[in-house]
Write an enzyme that holds these catalytic residues in place. Structure first.
Site, PDB file in Angstrom:
ATOM      1  CG  ASP A   1      -2.222   0.701   0.963  1.00  0.00           C
ATOM      2  OD1 ASP A   1      -2.200   1.909   0.682  1.00  0.00           O
ATOM      3  OD2 ASP A   1      -3.261   0.032   1.037  1.00  0.00           O
TER       4      ASP A   1
ATOM      5  CB  SER B   1      -6.433   2.476   0.076  1.00  0.00           C
ATOM      6  OG  SER B   1      -5.097   2.835   0.329  1.00  0.00           O
TER       7      SER B   1
ATOM      8  CG  HIS C   1     -11.787  10.800   3.012  1.00  0.00           C
ATOM      9  ND1 HIS C   1     -12.283   9.672   3.609  1.00  0.00           N
ATOM     10  CD2 HIS C   1     -10.440  10.675   3.036  1.00  0.00           C
ATOM     11  CE1 HIS C   1     -11.283   8.894   3.996  1.00  0.00           C
ATOM     12  NE2 HIS C   1     -10.151   9.487   3.659  1.00  0.00           N
TER      13      HIS C   1
ATOM     14  NE  ARG D   1      -4.390  10.009   6.357  1.00  0.00           N
ATOM     15  CZ  ARG D   1      -3.579   9.441   7.225  1.00  0.00           C
ATOM     16  NH1 ARG D   1      -2.923  10.196   8.079  1.00  0.00           N
ATOM     17  NH2 ARG D   1      -3.416   8.135   7.258  1.00  0.00           N
ATOM     18  CG  ASP D   2      -6.500  12.679   1.333  1.00  0.00           C
ATOM     19  OD1 ASP D   2      -5.611  11.813   1.332  1.00  0.00           O
ATOM     20  OD2 ASP D   2      -7.623  12.504   1.850  1.00  0.00           O
TER      21      ASP D   2
ATOM     22  NE  ARG E   1      -7.770  12.649   6.962  1.00  0.00           N
ATOM     23  CZ  ARG E   1      -7.672  12.160   5.731  1.00  0.00           C
ATOM     24  NH1 ARG E   1      -7.411  12.959   4.706  1.00  0.00           N
ATOM     25  NH2 ARG E   1      -7.822  10.874   5.508  1.00  0.00           N
TER      26      ARG E   1
ATOM     27  NE  ARG F   1      -8.317   3.601   7.358  1.00  0.00           N
ATOM     28  CZ  ARG F   1      -7.693   3.821   6.213  1.00  0.00           C
ATOM     29  NH1 ARG F   1      -8.388   4.195   5.163  1.00  0.00           N
ATOM     30  NH2 ARG F   1      -6.396   3.680   6.117  1.00  0.00           N
TER      31      ARG F   1
ATOM     32  NE  ARG G   1     -11.348   6.563   1.842  1.00  0.00           N
ATOM     33  CZ  ARG G   1     -10.022   6.703   1.887  1.00  0.00           C
ATOM     34  NH1 ARG G   1      -9.406   7.367   0.936  1.00  0.00           N
ATOM     35  NH2 ARG G   1      -9.325   6.194   2.866  1.00  0.00           N
ATOM     36  N   GLY G   2     -16.535   5.869   2.152  1.00  0.00           N
ATOM     37  CA  GLY G   2     -17.229   5.194   3.225  1.00  0.00           C
ATOM     38  C   GLY G   2     -16.444   4.836   4.466  1.00  0.00           C
ATOM     39  CG  ASP G   3     -12.176   4.489   4.554  1.00  0.00           C
ATOM     40  OD1 ASP G   3     -12.694   5.550   4.157  1.00  0.00           O
ATOM     41  OD2 ASP G   3     -10.944   4.289   4.521  1.00  0.00           O
ATOM     42  NE  ARG G   4      -9.137   7.712   7.451  1.00  0.00           N
ATOM     43  CZ  ARG G   4      -8.462   7.217   8.501  1.00  0.00           C
ATOM     44  NH1 ARG G   4      -9.000   7.265   9.699  1.00  0.00           N
ATOM     45  NH2 ARG G   4      -7.267   6.688   8.336  1.00  0.00           N
TER      46      ARG G   4
ATOM     47  CE  LYS H   1      -4.124   1.564   3.934  1.00  0.00           C
ATOM     48  NZ  LYS H   1      -4.733   2.595   3.061  1.00  0.00           N
TER      49      LYS H   1
ATOM     50  CG  ASP I   1      -1.759   4.914   2.178  1.00  0.00           C
ATOM     51  OD1 ASP I   1      -1.452   5.963   1.595  1.00  0.00           O
ATOM     52  OD2 ASP I   1      -2.914   4.665   2.552  1.00  0.00           O
TER      53      ASP I   1
ATOM     54  CG  HIS J   1      -1.507   9.258   4.488  1.00  0.00           C
ATOM     55  ND1 HIS J   1      -1.718  10.161   3.476  1.00  0.00           N
ATOM     56  CD2 HIS J   1      -2.209   8.146   4.141  1.00  0.00           C
ATOM     57  CE1 HIS J   1      -2.517   9.631   2.564  1.00  0.00           C
ATOM     58  NE2 HIS J   1      -2.827   8.416   2.938  1.00  0.00           N
TER      59      HIS J   1
ATOM     60  CG  ASP K   1      -3.267   0.753  -2.495  1.00  0.00           C
ATOM     61  OD1 ASP K   1      -2.055   1.060  -2.436  1.00  0.00           O
ATOM     62  OD2 ASP K   1      -4.038   0.870  -1.517  1.00  0.00           O
ATOM     63  CG  HIS K   2      -2.644   4.743  -3.343  1.00  0.00           C
ATOM     64  ND1 HIS K   2      -1.733   5.334  -2.483  1.00  0.00           N
ATOM     65  CD2 HIS K   2      -3.537   4.112  -2.543  1.00  0.00           C
ATOM     66  CE1 HIS K   2      -2.076   5.074  -1.230  1.00  0.00           C
ATOM     67  NE2 HIS K   2      -3.163   4.323  -1.240  1.00  0.00           N
TER      68      HIS K   2
ATOM     69  CG  HIS L   1      -2.903   8.715  -1.757  1.00  0.00           C
ATOM     70  ND1 HIS L   1      -4.175   8.191  -1.805  1.00  0.00           N
ATOM     71  CD2 HIS L   1      -2.428   8.371  -0.531  1.00  0.00           C
ATOM     72  CE1 HIS L   1      -4.444   7.556  -0.687  1.00  0.00           C
ATOM     73  NE2 HIS L   1      -3.401   7.662   0.113  1.00  0.00           N
TER      74      HIS L   1
END
Length: 543
Positions: free
Chosen positions: A15, A66, A127, A157-158, A193, A200, A272-275, A347, A415, A419, A456-457, A487
């Site tokens: 990752d 991811s 996100h 972060r992003d 954040r 998550r 985005r769902g995870d967080r 992950k 990853d 970050h 994945d990236h 990323h």
């Protein structure tokens, strides 16, 4: 194909480990990684697209992540993803025709309540995107809502690690345009954040609890404005970046500017769902018992998208997520191919939920095993090796059992440590991954299997913000190198590690156009099972 392996086909996802010819700020290049260096120099390697349109994002200026990466790996197809879905829905106006939108707007007007917006304030497009929020604010005013409050989660972060004020300025400018005698919009609360709200995989529920106390109860350090909060908190916490800023509330006339009360409407504008799942559960579940909410206001709550299609979380959402069908995992389960998915908590959802097309449950209880190694709840720069050793311990034991034909594993180090924006821990994270590979690959050899080693990236291969003209590291006013915490747009490696006789039965095709979605058909060929016609083409061909 007539290929058959005695052992498993193992998909290793490194990752956040991308390809970058420049060594400037490149923690991957700086790492002591003899195993990965050997793989890249002596085995067939493809360079895969892992961002932009290759993974369903709006443009090739959009970095991968991811979630969309694992969607593409598992689906074997490219689906329109989060930001693109929302963009399309806003452009056509469908988002404002949804039942959920009407319930939020009509309900808050009838109750003379407040419309609350909660989400990540940036244009990272991972996100959320600030443009979506700005449009939604205009729409609630146009439809007669009189009061709106925004609860902002700071990124860093992003996007740039200390860019929060840029986005606050954009938001305040928009609010100034909208505010008049009929509409009162204001920022009510916020925080980094990685401090509040956006936990998550249930790794650190205390983040969500702090977020609840901040956004809902209005508890926390008070400031006159969001800009003041950011400036003062930076002074009080020297060196802190946006994602780690403490929570804050905005004071208006000696009281919190926007607590969440009965009759209000709440929209989580992250797509985005995870967080998004944990804070959503906190709002929606009547029998919630993870922590004491103190009070549970009766609100109309909605998400930008449905964050979990199996559990149907949230109950209301504005935009339907992509309906990902015919995934690799489902196909193999139908054929009775035994599968193992393993990673640590950070992950785990990627090798299960996202790989399976945003589906929580297994396709086959009999033929699939999912293993989660619990992550440490400490800052990643303090434990850059994370759980790479423990993942490898369990993975080796299970491969030696001979039970599985297809195995997928995610090592999060590149990853999650990338970050942080701190170079040395990121380098150590890559070195930890390399040690894991050095232990894992001989076991795959001994069992008569092969491995596809990919990512994945990108992330850890670009740890510095670079001057676009000179290519040299960019510096802040104090002379410190600006860390890059987001990323990248780089391609990722796809290494065909095969020391069996099968390696002479196929060749790896030559193409600059392959992406993550080409992996599924490739795995099917290596397993000797029929590919589905909707999948992107395989990267190998029989000799």
């Amino acid at each position: 194909m007539s290929i058959q392996y005695k052992g498993p086909v193992v998909l290793v996802v490194m990752d956040g480990v991308g390809l970058n010819e420049s060594t400037v700020g490149n923690a991957v290049a700086a790492a002591n990684k003899p195993t990965l260096d050997r793989l890249l120099s002596t085995y067939p390697v493809q360079k895969l697209k892992a961002h932009g349109t290759a993974v369903g994002l709006p443009s090739d200026e959009d970095m991968g992540n991811s979630e969309v990466g694992h969607n593409a790996l598992g689906a074997g197809q490219v689906y329109s993803q989060g930001a693109k879905l929302v963009n399309e829905s806003i452009a056509t106006g469908r988002i404002f025709e949804s039942d959920a939108w009407h319930e939020l707007v009509d309900g808050v007007k009838a109750a003379d309540g407040t419309f609350h917006f909660l989400g990540l304030l940036s244009d990272g497009n991972v996100h959320s995107h600030i443009d979506h929020l700005l449009v939604l604010l205009g729409q609630v005013k146009a439809e007669g809502v009189s009061r709106a409050r925004i609860h902002i989660l700071l990124d860093g972060r992003d996007v740039g690690e200390t860019s929060a004020l840029e986005y606050v300025d954009l938001l305040e400018t928009r609010l100034k345009q909208l505010n008049d005698d009929t509409f009162d919009g204001a920022v009510a609360s916020g925080g980094g954040r990685m401090q509040i709200t956006m936990d998550r995989y249930e790794a650190n529920w205390s983040m969500v609890e702090r977020g609840w106390h901040t956004h809902v109860l209005g508890e926390g350090q008070a400031f006159a404005s969001a800009a003041d909060a950011i400036r003062i908190l930076r002074e009080e916490h020297p060196g802190v970046i946006d994602q780690d800023l403490p929570p804050f509330v905005i004071d208006r006339d000696g009281r919190p500017a926007g607590t969440i009360e009965d009759g209000d409407s709440v929209l989580l504008f992250n797509f985005r769902g995870d967080r998004a799942l944990e804070i959503t559960r906190t709002f929606e579940q009547a029998d919630f018992d993870v922590f004491d909410r103190v009070r549970h206001p009766q609100v109309r709550y909605a998400g930008m998208l449905e964050y979990d299609g199996d559990l149907h979380i949230p109950a209301r959402y504005l935009v339907s997520p992509p309906e990902i069908q015919n995934t690799l995992g489902e196909r193999l389960a139908q054929l009775g191919v035994t599968q193992l998915a393993i990673s640590e908590t950070q992950k785990y959802g990627h090798v299960t939920y996202f790989f399976n097309g945003n589906r929580t449950n297994k396709f086959s209880e009999e033929n699939e095993d999912y293993v989660e190694i619990l992550s440490d709840v400490v800052p990643f720069e303090q434990r850059p090796w994370m759980k790479s050793a423990e993942i490898t311990d369990e993975l080796i034991a299970r491969i030696r059992s001979g039970k599985y034909r297809f195995v997928r594993v995610n090592y999060p180090n590149g990853d999650m440590v990338g970050h942080t924006g701190i170079f040395q821990p990121a380098q150590v994270g890559v070195e930890s991954l390399d040690i894991a590979l050095s232990r894992l690959l001989p076991v795959i050899d001994a069992m008569g299997g092969m491995a596809i080693v990919t990512a994945d990236h990108g992330n850890a291969e670009e740890m510095y913000e670079l001057d676009k003209k000179t290519g040299a590291p960019s510096h802040d006013p104090t002379g410190r190198i600006r860390a890059k915490t987001s990323h990248t747009l780089n391609k990722v490696p796809c290494i065909f590690y095969d020391n069996t006789e099968n390696k002479d039965l196929y060749t790896v095709k030559s193409s600059d156009e392959f992406g993550l979605a080409n992996v599924a058909a490739t795995v099917a060929d290596l397993l000797g099972v029929d590919k589905l016609p909707m999948w992107s083409e395989s990267m190998i061909e029989e000799k």
